[in-house]
Motif scaffolding. Structure first.
Motif, PDB file in Angstrom:
ATOM      1  N   LEU A  74       0.858  -1.184   0.000  1.00  0.00           N
ATOM      2  CA  LEU A  74       0.000   0.000   0.000  1.00  0.00           C
ATOM      3  C   LEU A  74       0.896   1.236   0.000  1.00  0.00           C
ATOM      4  N   ASP A  75       1.564   1.444  -1.140  1.00  0.00           N
ATOM      5  CA  ASP A  75       2.583   2.475  -1.250  1.00  0.00           C
ATOM      6  C   ASP A  75       2.515   3.098  -2.635  1.00  0.00           C
ATOM      7  N   GLU A  76       3.199   4.213  -2.799  1.00  0.00           N
ATOM      8  CA  GLU A  76       3.221   4.912  -4.081  1.00  0.00           C
ATOM      9  C   GLU A  76       3.764   4.007  -5.191  1.00  0.00           C
ATOM     10  N   CYS A  77       3.167   4.141  -6.371  1.00  0.00           N
ATOM     11  CA  CYS A  77       3.604   3.319  -7.503  1.00  0.00           C
ATOM     12  C   CYS A  77       3.886   4.197  -8.710  1.00  0.00           C
ATOM     13  N   GLU A  78       4.648   3.648  -9.632  1.00  0.00           N
ATOM     14  CA  GLU A  78       4.920   4.265 -10.924  1.00  0.00           C
ATOM     15  C   GLU A  78       4.395   3.341 -12.010  1.00  0.00           C
ATOM     16  N   ILE A  79       3.791   3.920 -13.046  1.00  0.00           N
ATOM     17  CA  ILE A  79       3.276   3.122 -14.163  1.00  0.00           C
ATOM     18  C   ILE A  79       3.937   3.592 -15.451  1.00  0.00           C
ATOM     19  N   ARG A  80       4.641   2.684 -16.112  1.00  0.00           N
ATOM     20  CA  ARG A  80       5.289   2.975 -17.383  1.00  0.00           C
ATOM     21  C   ARG A  80       4.540   2.246 -18.497  1.00  0.00           C
ATOM     22  N   VAL A  81       4.233   2.959 -19.568  1.00  0.00           N
ATOM     23  CA  VAL A  81       3.498   2.389 -20.705  1.00  0.00           C
ATOM     24  C   VAL A  81       4.360   2.532 -21.960  1.00  0.00           C
ATOM     25  N   GLU A  82       4.444   1.459 -22.741  1.00  0.00           N
ATOM     26  CA  GLU A  82       5.185   1.506 -24.001  1.00  0.00           C
ATOM     27  C   GLU A  82       4.447   0.702 -25.063  1.00  0.00           C
ATOM     28  N   THR A  83       4.741   0.997 -26.305  1.00  0.00           N
ATOM     29  CA  THR A  83       4.168   0.277 -27.445  1.00  0.00           C
ATOM     30  C   THR A  83       5.118  -0.839 -27.848  1.00  0.00           C
ATOM     31  N   LEU A  84       4.624  -2.080 -27.798  1.00  0.00           N
ATOM     32  CA  LEU A  84       5.440  -3.224 -28.192  1.00  0.00           C
ATOM     33  C   LEU A  84       5.305  -3.557 -29.669  1.00  0.00           C
ATOM     34  N   ARG A  85       4.103  -3.400 -30.196  1.00  0.00           N
ATOM     35  CA  ARG A  85       3.834  -3.767 -31.589  1.00  0.00           C
ATOM     36  C   ARG A  85       2.953  -2.683 -32.191  1.00  0.00           C
ATOM     37  N   PRO A  86       3.536  -1.671 -32.838  1.00  0.00           N
ATOM     38  CA  PRO A  86       2.720  -0.623 -33.447  1.00  0.00           C
ATOM     39  C   PRO A  86       1.987  -1.145 -34.677  1.00  0.00           C
ATOM     40  N   GLY A  87       0.926  -0.477 -35.045  1.00  0.00           N
ATOM     41  CA  GLY A  87       0.188  -0.851 -36.241  1.00  0.00           C
ATOM     42  C   GLY A  87      -0.963   0.090 -36.488  1.00  0.00           C
ATOM     43  N   ARG A  88      -1.495   0.064 -37.712  1.00  0.00           N
ATOM     44  CA  ARG A  88      -2.611   0.932 -38.062  1.00  0.00           C
ATOM     45  C   ARG A  88      -3.957   0.311 -37.721  1.00  0.00           C
ATOM     46  N   THR A  89      -4.023  -1.040 -37.616  1.00  0.00           N
ATOM     47  CA  THR A  89      -5.289  -1.708 -37.300  1.00  0.00           C
ATOM     48  C   THR A  89      -5.187  -2.614 -36.070  1.00  0.00           C
ATOM     49  N   ILE A  90      -3.992  -2.997 -35.670  1.00  0.00           N
ATOM     50  CA  ILE A  90      -3.766  -3.837 -34.494  1.00  0.00           C
ATOM     51  C   ILE A  90      -2.513  -3.322 -33.800  1.00  0.00           C
TER      52      ILE A  90
END
Length: 269
Positions: A74-90
């Protein structure tokens, strides 16, 4: 608009990618741990913010899987988001939650393109009886914790061991002073499924989930999350919680949780 008190929310932002939980996130298995349900919604909120920083692709989050890698202090968290597989439809995104610089949750989300398929839409069960017609159920009679205490829970019938259908809502915001998407607010309640149809008393047996996977064939709307849940325990310490997900307009998808089943310390197996 005045900023809401953080105590009316599950989390408070402390930096661009950092969040501090309030007491409303307190876990059911341990008071000094986070219940995963609000954290799952927070991860979707972080993904929404990541996507908001670029042009609209016309894709929707259609599957998200969460792997719980360690203790959710029950402590402060960090959330990192990245794109693994870019695409125009998926497209495939990954979000990692860190507490004290240690990865504790890793989530992967598939975004799929939107098309007009209304002419062939259908399948799945009927709508559930709406929550306005149902009496509330106090889940704190079964589970402790700050998160459970925030819930408005309305079963269609008295929950049975391994089987329950329940509407869940909350008046607590996801992040103080921020508007969460309908999907993030919805996901913030889904992990509750593992606690609505207990097969054994949690005072005698432990059955925490180590993952949560959600598939959506329609984006949920509204403030109510409907959980049509079945729980099975196997003979070698594993269990599965399976849920058909609903909003007020009908089914929206499915959720699965794998459980590790074991007796509470001091209880005979």
């Amino acid at each position: 608009m005045p900023r809401r008190d953080p105590l009316d929310s599950y989390f408070e932002r402390t930096a661009e990618h950092r969040y501090k939980p309030t007491g409303h996130v307190g876990g059911a298995w341990a008071s000094d741990e986070q219940h995963f349900s609000p954290l799952g919604g927070l991860i979707v909120h972080a993904i929404d913010r990541h996507l908001a920083g670029r042009p609209d692709s016309g894709m929707l989050l259609s599957r998200i899987s969460f792997d719980i890698l360690g203790r959710l202090a029950l402590d402060e968290c960090e959330i990192r988001v990245e794109t693994l597989r870019p695409g125009r439809t998926i497209e495939l995104l990954e979000a990692t939650v860190l507490i004290a610089d240690r990865a504790v949750v890793r989530a992967r989300a598939w975004l799929l393109t939107t098309l007009d398929t209304g002419d062939v839409a259908g399948g799945g069960p009927d709508r559930l009886t709406p929550p306005d017609a149902l009496a509330p159920w106090d889940m704190s009679t079964v589970w402790p914790g700050g998160y459970i205490a925030t819930l408005d829970t309305r079963p269609l019938a008295p929950p049975q061991p391994g089987r329950a259908t329940v509407w869940i809502s909350t008046g607590v915001d996801l992040v103080a002073g921020e508007t969460a998407s309908p999907l993030a607010s919805y996901v913030a309640l889904v992990d509750t499924a593992n606690g609505i149809a207990v097969r054994q008393p949690p005072t005698a047996w432990m059955f925490p989930n180590v993952d949560l996977t959600l598939h959506f064939h329609r984006q949920p709307e509204g403030r109510w999350t409907g959980l049509d849940t079945s729980v099975a325990f196997g003979p070698t310490g594993q269990g599965i919680t399976s849920t058909v997900l609903h909003d007020l307009d009908g089914p929206v998808g499915h959720a699965q949780q794998i459980l590790t089943v074991r007796p509470q310390p001091g209880e005979a197996p």
